[in-house]
Structure formats: structure tokens, C-alpha cells
Design a protein around this motif. Structure first.
Motif, PDB file in Angstrom:
ATOM      1  N   ILE A 176       7.560  20.661 -75.886  1.00  0.00           N
ATOM      2  CA  ILE A 176       8.546  19.865 -76.768  1.00  0.00           C
ATOM      3  C   ILE A 176      10.122  19.643 -75.504  1.00  0.00           C
ATOM      4  CG2 ILE A 176       9.857  20.200 -78.446  1.00  0.00           C
ATOM      5  CD1 ILE A 176       7.508  20.882 -79.689  1.00  0.00           C
ATOM      6  N   ASN A 177       9.663  20.923 -74.844  1.00  0.00           N
ATOM      7  CA  ASN A 177      11.107  21.405 -74.141  1.00  0.00           C
ATOM      8  C   ASN A 177      11.492  20.316 -72.762  1.00  0.00           C
ATOM      9  OD1 ASN A 177      11.292  23.215 -75.788  1.00  0.00           O
ATOM     10  ND2 ASN A 177      10.628  25.243 -74.451  1.00  0.00           N
ATOM     11  N   GLU A 178       9.704  20.028 -72.194  1.00  0.00           N
ATOM     12  CA  GLU A 178       9.989  19.049 -70.969  1.00  0.00           C
ATOM     13  C   GLU A 178      10.535  17.614 -71.981  1.00  0.00           C
ATOM     14  OE1 GLU A 178       6.080  19.255 -69.477  1.00  0.00           O
ATOM     15  OE2 GLU A 178       6.459  21.503 -69.083  1.00  0.00           O
ATOM     16  N   LEU A 179       9.960  17.479 -73.137  1.00  0.00           N
ATOM     17  CA  LEU A 179       9.936  16.134 -73.834  1.00  0.00           C
ATOM     18  C   LEU A 179      11.377  16.089 -73.543  1.00  0.00           C
ATOM     19  CD1 LEU A 179       8.099  13.173 -74.632  1.00  0.00           C
ATOM     20  CD2 LEU A 179       8.222  14.595 -76.725  1.00  0.00           C
ATOM     21  N   ILE A 180      12.244  16.883 -74.459  1.00  0.00           N
ATOM     22  CA  ILE A 180      14.438  16.511 -74.800  1.00  0.00           C
ATOM     23  C   ILE A 180      14.272  15.696 -73.700  1.00  0.00           C
ATOM     24  CG2 ILE A 180      15.737  18.229 -75.401  1.00  0.00           C
ATOM     25  CD1 ILE A 180      13.941  19.656 -77.538  1.00  0.00           C
ATOM     26  N   VAL A 181      14.014  16.990 -72.102  1.00  0.00           N
ATOM     27  CA  VAL A 181      14.791  16.969 -71.091  1.00  0.00           C
ATOM     28  C   VAL A 181      14.886  15.245 -70.703  1.00  0.00           C
ATOM     29  CG1 VAL A 181      15.387  17.636 -68.743  1.00  0.00           C
ATOM     30  CG2 VAL A 181      15.048  19.520 -70.695  1.00  0.00           C
ATOM     31  N   SER A 182      13.030  15.224 -70.722  1.00  0.00           N
ATOM     32  CA  SER A 182      12.792  13.602 -70.087  1.00  0.00           C
ATOM     33  C   SER A 182      13.175  12.824 -71.071  1.00  0.00           C
ATOM     34  CB  SER A 182      11.191  13.825 -70.233  1.00  0.00           C
ATOM     35  OG  SER A 182      10.774  13.412 -70.876  1.00  0.00           O
ATOM     36  N   LYS A 183      13.363  12.499 -71.967  1.00  0.00           N
ATOM     37  CA  LYS A 183      13.992  11.584 -73.089  1.00  0.00           C
ATOM     38  C   LYS A 183      15.822  11.885 -72.999  1.00  0.00           C
ATOM     39  CE  LYS A 183       9.937  10.088 -74.872  1.00  0.00           C
ATOM     40  NZ  LYS A 183       9.525   8.599 -74.801  1.00  0.00           N
ATOM     41  N   ALA A 184      16.092  12.466 -72.653  1.00  0.00           N
ATOM     42  CA  ALA A 184      17.770  12.542 -72.737  1.00  0.00           C
ATOM     43  C   ALA A 184      18.199  11.866 -71.430  1.00  0.00           C
ATOM     44  CB  ALA A 184      18.265  13.902 -72.825  1.00  0.00           C
ATOM     45  N   LYS A 185      17.130  12.458 -70.106  1.00  0.00           N
ATOM     46  CA  LYS A 185      17.934  11.368 -69.048  1.00  0.00           C
ATOM     47  C   LYS A 185      17.749  10.252 -69.035  1.00  0.00           C
ATOM     48  CE  LYS A 185      18.455  15.758 -66.393  1.00  0.00           C
ATOM     49  NZ  LYS A 185      18.732  16.376 -65.205  1.00  0.00           N
ATOM     50  N   SER A 186      16.484   9.806 -69.937  1.00  0.00           N
ATOM     51  CA  SER A 186      15.804   8.791 -69.395  1.00  0.00           C
ATOM     52  C   SER A 186      16.907   7.829 -70.850  1.00  0.00           C
ATOM     53  CB  SER A 186      14.452   8.022 -69.580  1.00  0.00           C
ATOM     54  OG  SER A 186      14.349   8.926 -68.757  1.00  0.00           O
ATOM     55  N   PHE A 187      17.069   8.402 -71.694  1.00  0.00           N
ATOM     56  CA  PHE A 187      17.351   7.584 -72.953  1.00  0.00           C
ATOM     57  C   PHE A 187      18.696   8.408 -73.459  1.00  0.00           C
ATOM     58  CE2 PHE A 187      13.538   7.145 -73.470  1.00  0.00           C
ATOM     59  CZ  PHE A 187      13.101   5.320 -72.572  1.00  0.00           C
ATOM     60  N   GLY A 188      19.419   9.103 -72.904  1.00  0.00           N
ATOM     61  CA  GLY A 188      20.913   9.695 -73.559  1.00  0.00           C
ATOM     62  C   GLY A 188      20.398  10.551 -75.301  1.00  0.00           C
ATOM     63  N   HIS A 189      21.094  10.311 -76.042  1.00  0.00           N
ATOM     64  CA  HIS A 189      21.494  11.524 -77.117  1.00  0.00           C
ATOM     65  C   HIS A 189      19.736  11.651 -77.732  1.00  0.00           C
ATOM     66  CE1 HIS A 189      22.957  12.877 -80.468  1.00  0.00           C
ATOM     67  NE2 HIS A 189      23.147  13.669 -80.292  1.00  0.00           N
TER      68      HIS A 189
ATOM     69  N   MET B 159      18.365   3.416 -64.893  1.00  0.00           N
ATOM     70  CA  MET B 159      18.411   4.741 -64.890  1.00  0.00           C
ATOM     71  C   MET B 159      20.095   4.697 -66.222  1.00  0.00           C
ATOM     72  SD  MET B 159      19.416   8.086 -63.638  1.00  0.00           S
ATOM     73  CE  MET B 159      20.657   8.310 -64.023  1.00  0.00           C
ATOM     74  N   SER B 160      20.244   5.376 -66.783  1.00  0.00           N
ATOM     75  CA  SER B 160      20.912   4.742 -68.211  1.00  0.00           C
ATOM     76  C   SER B 160      22.157   5.359 -67.880  1.00  0.00           C
ATOM     77  CB  SER B 160      20.279   5.861 -69.727  1.00  0.00           C
ATOM     78  OG  SER B 160      21.517   6.058 -70.394  1.00  0.00           O
ATOM     79  N   LEU B 161      23.123   4.824 -68.385  1.00  0.00           N
ATOM     80  CA  LEU B 161      24.438   5.412 -67.856  1.00  0.00           C
ATOM     81  C   LEU B 161      25.218   6.484 -69.227  1.00  0.00           C
ATOM     82  CD1 LEU B 161      26.472   2.480 -67.058  1.00  0.00           C
ATOM     83  CD2 LEU B 161      25.344   3.877 -65.259  1.00  0.00           C
ATOM     84  N   LYS B 162      24.303   7.092 -70.212  1.00  0.00           N
ATOM     85  CA  LYS B 162      24.079   7.989 -71.267  1.00  0.00           C
ATOM     86  C   LYS B 162      24.616   8.747 -70.622  1.00  0.00           C
ATOM     87  CE  LYS B 162      23.154   5.055 -75.765  1.00  0.00           C
ATOM     88  NZ  LYS B 162      22.294   4.889 -76.399  1.00  0.00           N
ATOM     89  N   ILE B 163      25.444   9.891 -70.850  1.00  0.00           N
ATOM     90  CA  ILE B 163      25.269  11.155 -70.895  1.00  0.00           C
ATOM     91  C   ILE B 163      24.178  11.968 -71.439  1.00  0.00           C
ATOM     92  CG2 ILE B 163      26.248  13.145 -71.254  1.00  0.00           C
ATOM     93  CD1 ILE B 163      29.214  12.111 -70.544  1.00  0.00           C
ATOM     94  N   PRO B 164      23.337  12.283 -70.769  1.00  0.00           N
ATOM     95  CA  PRO B 164      22.513  13.000 -71.496  1.00  0.00           C
ATOM     96  C   PRO B 164      22.175  14.653 -72.036  1.00  0.00           C
ATOM     97  CG  PRO B 164      22.093  13.565 -68.948  1.00  0.00           C
ATOM     98  CD  PRO B 164      23.153  12.991 -69.459  1.00  0.00           C
ATOM     99  N   LYS B 165      21.962  14.160 -73.385  1.00  0.00           N
ATOM    100  CA  LYS B 165      22.282  15.456 -74.099  1.00  0.00           C
ATOM    101  C   LYS B 165      21.257  15.640 -75.671  1.00  0.00           C
ATOM    102  CE  LYS B 165      25.669  14.171 -78.031  1.00  0.00           C
ATOM    103  NZ  LYS B 165      26.900  13.818 -78.849  1.00  0.00           N
ATOM    104  N   LEU B 166      21.706  17.327 -76.244  1.00  0.00           N
ATOM    105  CA  LEU B 166      20.835  17.362 -77.271  1.00  0.00           C
ATOM    106  C   LEU B 166      21.462  17.929 -78.267  1.00  0.00           C
ATOM    107  CD1 LEU B 166      17.784  18.282 -78.286  1.00  0.00           C
ATOM    108  CD2 LEU B 166      18.165  20.481 -76.985  1.00  0.00           C
TER     109      LEU B 166
END
Ligand code: SAH
Length: 254
Positions: A72-85, A1-8
């Protein structure tokens, strides 16, 4: 789990010339953990990304989508939740036929922080590099930017409305509808109306064709003009400013 805030951050990369990007866009790319980028962006701009960042092409190549919009929408959300920005890098301006707003709506449903960085749209920059002002005193008081390809693959009905006015008309994604555009103007008795087509505007591959409604199809054929191109219609096309060629291809940043 990343501590970064998920952000787009949805970022406009500008129309092609790598110098036509904003400082804010560069800062966003530099701080990205993941960059999802489209076909129309200049890939040299990816050099601003950190070497740790994951770069994912999600655009259309040779007519095939690498990803559908839902993916693409799903990728945005899953990548942000895993890696942050996550930076979503789009050609031109993300809110001009760029689906930027849709991606932001989707990301917000999943609790992502969202931001937008406007970009220089090809609708303005491609004509500008050809010296064509979209408004000019005594010539044109307004401009419409219209899509040539709606969701149902139709030319927007707004073209018919705009053709009844004195406005400058800029059509994106309209090359396959040129025949229909010419017909609409002919029906308004505007065969003499000037029209310009700028392909790959602001890049070293820029090509242009200039004529009237009557001549433009021949010019397109002779010059082999094709997508991605901006179509500009109106008397401003005759008002081209004389510009010294300012374009120099720069292959690397730095
Ligand atoms: N958001 C983008 C537009 C995306 S729609 C913007 O603001 O520029 C894609 C269409 O934009 C293409 O079909 C083409 O009509 C136009 N386009 C994008 N880049 C272009 C360029 N460098 N030269 C000419 N037209 C371009």
C-alpha cells in the motif's frame, strides 16, 4: 510524466453512516486522481470521486488482505508520482488505529506533500448512536480507546491498567479477546460492570448487545455479535440516552 504535484491526503471516511463524513473529506475525494480505500468505508462515498479517478480497494475481505501494508505504501508513492493526488480513504479517523501516520511518514520520505483530514471515529460514534455517552458528569471523567489486537495479536496491556480505574473503556478490534477482557475485570472484582457491544455501528446493519461482564458472553452468542464491533465498558452504559431512531438508509448521494 504528469505535471501535477505528487500529493497524499489521508482521509477519515467516518464510521459507516454516509452522512458522518466531513465536508473537507468530500472535497478531498472530489479532487482525487486516485483513491485507495479500505474495507470499513461505506463504498457509497466513492460516488464523490471524479469519473476520471482510479479507485483501488486495498483492504481486507473475508480475512484476506488485498495488499500488505508495504505494498500500500509503495502504491501511494507510485500512483502519486504518476497521477498527482492520492486520497487514502480510511474508516473512522485515520489516526485512531488507522495506520494513517505510518503512511504519511513513508510518503514524505519520497517527497510527497501530505495532509490529513480527521474523521469521526467509530470509538465515539458507535456508542453515540446507541445513546451511550463516553463521559457524563458524576459517572465518568475520562475514556480510554484501546486496541484488542496489538502487533503481536495480543490484547493491549493497557486494558489491565484501565480496569483499575473508573474510566470508560472503549476497545476496538477486541471481539476475539472478549474472554480475556471478562477475566481481567473479574480479577478486579468487577463482574457487575456494564458492557455494551455495538456491531456495524451507525449503519443499517447495526446490532447491539448490552449486559454485564457476567452475562455478555451469552448475549454475544445469542445475538451472533461479531466484528467489526466496538466494546464499551463502564457505568456510562447504564446511562443510555433515549434516542429516536435517526437512521435512514440512503443508497445514493444526491
Ligand atoms: N480508524 C478506525 C478504526 C480502525 S480499527 C476508526 O476510527 O473507527 C478497526 C476496528 O474499528 C474494528 O475492528 C472495530 O472494532 C472498529 N470499527 C470500525 N468501524 C466500526 C463500526 N461501524 N461499528 C463498530 N465498530 C467499528
Amino acid at each position: 510524466m504528469s505535471l501535477k504535484i505528487p500529493k497524499l491526503t489521508v482521509v477519515g471516511a467516518g464510521p459507516g453512516d454516509i452522512d458522518l463524513i466531513t465536508l473537507k473529506a468530500i472535497k478531498a475525494i472530489e479532487s482525487a486522481d486516485v483513491v485507495l480505500y479500505d474495507a470499513l468505508i461505506n463504498e457509497v462515498l466513492l460516488e464523490y470521486a471524479s469519473s476520471r479517478a482510479e479507485l483501488i480497494f486495498v483492504g481486507k475481505r473475508k480475512g484476506c488482505y488485498a495488499f500488505q501494508q508495504e505494498q500500500i505504501n509503495e502504491l501511494i508513492v507510485s500512483k502519486a508520482k504518476s497521477f498527482g493526488h492520492v486520497v487514502r480513504l480510511k474508516g473512522g479517523d485515520p489516526f485512531v488505529f488507522g495506520r494513517g501516520a505510518e503512511e504519511i511518514d513513508y510518503a514524505r520520505q519520497f517527497g510527497l506533500e501530505t495532509q490529513v483530514v480527521p474523521g469521526i471515529t467509530s470509538a465515539i460514534a458507535a456508542p453515540a448512536y446507541q445513546g451511550i455517552p463516553l463521559t457524563k458528569r458524576h459517572v465518568s471523567e475520562s475514556f480510554w480507546v484501546i486496541t484488542g489486537t496489538t502487533k503481536n495479536h495480543q490484547l493491549s496491556l493497557d486494558v489491565t491498567l484501565a480496569a483499575k480505574s473508573t474510566a470508560t473503556i472503549v476497545i476496538l478490534m477486541g471481539m476475539s479477546k472478549l474472554e480475556e477482557i471478562v477475566r481481567i475485570f473479574s480479577e478486579e472484582n468487577r463482574q457487575e460492570t456494564p458492557i455494551a457491544i455495538v456491531q456495524n455501528g451507525t449503519t443499517s446493519n447495526e446490532k447491539v448487545g448490552i449486559g454485564t461482564m457476567e452475562t455478555i458472553r451469552d448475549i454475544v452468542e445469542r445475538k451472533g455479535l461479531a466484528n467489526p464491533a466496538v466494546i464499551v465498558i463502564g457505568d456510562v452504559v447504564k446511562e443510555r440516552a433515549v434516542l429516536t431512531s435517526i437512521y435512514k438508509e440512503v443508497n445514493a448521494i444526491g
